[in-house]
Scaffold this motif. Sequence first.
Motif, PDB file in Angstrom:
ATOM      1  N   HIS A  36       0.774  -1.226   0.157  1.00 11.80           N
ATOM      2  CA  HIS A  36      -0.033   0.038  -0.070  1.00 11.80           C
ATOM      3  C   HIS A  36       0.771   1.223  -0.004  1.00 11.80           C
ATOM      4  O   HIS A  36       0.576   2.187  -0.761  1.00 11.80           O
ATOM      5  N   ASP A  37       1.702   1.254   0.958  1.00 15.91           N
ATOM      6  CA  ASP A  37       2.678   2.432   0.836  1.00 15.91           C
ATOM      7  C   ASP A  37       3.595   2.663  -0.416  1.00 15.91           C
ATOM      8  O   ASP A  37       3.673   3.787  -0.910  1.00 15.91           O
ATOM      9  N   ALA A  38       3.909   1.501  -0.998  1.00 11.89           N
ATOM     10  CA  ALA A  38       4.882   1.832  -2.225  1.00 11.89           C
ATOM     11  C   ALA A  38       3.952   2.291  -3.343  1.00 11.89           C
ATOM     12  O   ALA A  38       4.306   3.195  -4.004  1.00 11.89           O
ATOM     13  N   ILE A  39       2.680   1.718  -3.356  1.00  7.02           N
ATOM     14  CA  ILE A  39       1.762   2.043  -4.443  1.00  7.02           C
ATOM     15  C   ILE A  39       1.425   3.626  -4.311  1.00  7.02           C
ATOM     16  O   ILE A  39       1.454   4.484  -5.236  1.00  7.02           O
ATOM     17  N   SER A  40       1.171   4.201  -3.055  1.00 10.96           N
ATOM     18  CA  SER A  40       0.819   5.425  -2.757  1.00 10.96           C
ATOM     19  C   SER A  40       2.025   6.249  -3.104  1.00 10.96           C
ATOM     20  O   SER A  40       1.830   7.343  -3.619  1.00 10.96           O
ATOM     21  N   ALA A  41       3.131   5.931  -2.701  1.00 14.86           N
ATOM     22  CA  ALA A  41       4.500   6.791  -3.185  1.00 14.86           C
ATOM     23  C   ALA A  41       4.683   6.882  -4.751  1.00 14.86           C
ATOM     24  O   ALA A  41       4.949   7.745  -4.987  1.00 14.86           O
ATOM     25  N   GLU A  43       2.474   6.698  -7.026  1.00 14.42           N
ATOM     26  CA  GLU A  43       1.511   7.402  -7.499  1.00 14.42           C
ATOM     27  C   GLU A  43       1.718   8.753  -7.322  1.00 14.42           C
ATOM     28  O   GLU A  43       1.802   9.755  -8.253  1.00 14.42           O
ATOM     29  N   LYS A  44       2.256   9.058  -6.110  1.00 14.06           N
ATOM     30  CA  LYS A  44       2.449  10.573  -6.052  1.00 14.06           C
ATOM     31  C   LYS A  44       3.567  11.013  -6.760  1.00 14.06           C
ATOM     32  O   LYS A  44       3.675  12.372  -7.022  1.00 14.06           O
ATOM     33  N   GLU A  45       4.739  10.203  -7.000  1.00 10.45           N
ATOM     34  CA  GLU A  45       5.954  10.452  -7.691  1.00 10.45           C
ATOM     35  C   GLU A  45       5.555  10.751  -9.272  1.00 10.45           C
ATOM     36  O   GLU A  45       6.594  11.241  -9.988  1.00 10.45           O
ATOM     37  N   GLY A  46       4.430  10.076  -9.662  1.00  7.88           N
ATOM     38  CA  GLY A  46       4.098  10.221 -11.030  1.00  7.88           C
ATOM     39  C   GLY A  46       4.767   8.942 -11.666  1.00  7.88           C
ATOM     40  O   GLY A  46       4.504   8.911 -13.030  1.00  7.88           O
ATOM     41  N   VAL A  47       5.282   7.941 -10.883  1.00 10.28           N
ATOM     42  CA  VAL A  47       5.886   6.775 -11.727  1.00 10.28           C
ATOM     43  C   VAL A  47       4.455   5.900 -12.131  1.00 10.28           C
ATOM     44  O   VAL A  47       4.476   5.485 -13.276  1.00 10.28           O
TER      45      VAL A  47
END
Length: 164
Positions: A36-41, A43-47
């Motif tokens: 969850h944390d990795a996906i959120s990060a 998404e936030k970084e635009g990857v």
Amino acid sequence: MQKEKILSLLRLIEQNSGLSELDLSIMLDVETQAIHDAISALEKEGVICGYHTLIHWDKITDNDVTALVELRVTPQGGDGYEKLAEKIKEYPQVKTLYLMSGAYDFLVMVTGQNMKEIALFVSGKLASINEVQNTTTHFILTKYKELGFDLEAKKADERMVVIP
């Protein structure tokens, strides 16, 4: 999360964005919260830029036509390609836009209800941009594979063989 696991996570999501965080955590042997944390990060970084469902529209409707349009342009100033890209990508008919190397500068994927609609868009909108020198339009006739998926894959015959 380790870079190796993040790359594996991205590959799994790219192949099937419908996988749940629980499924991904089991497949990668990582805690669900870490997924969850990795996906959120990401998404936030635009990857991770969005989630897309690939639909074989030819099986549903005959009213969609796709064309690839090559554009040769003369950009103005240092950021001329970017300014042109900003202008071109605003049209709703434009589904994909790439800056290319080679014989032409941009490759534009456009959709419309028929060939005439696309031809009018190319001649009326794209070709009328001052920096556009010429256009070449290629209409897609049959899609066999898209985004890594075989669109014409034959389903295995699952009938039972009955021997008399």
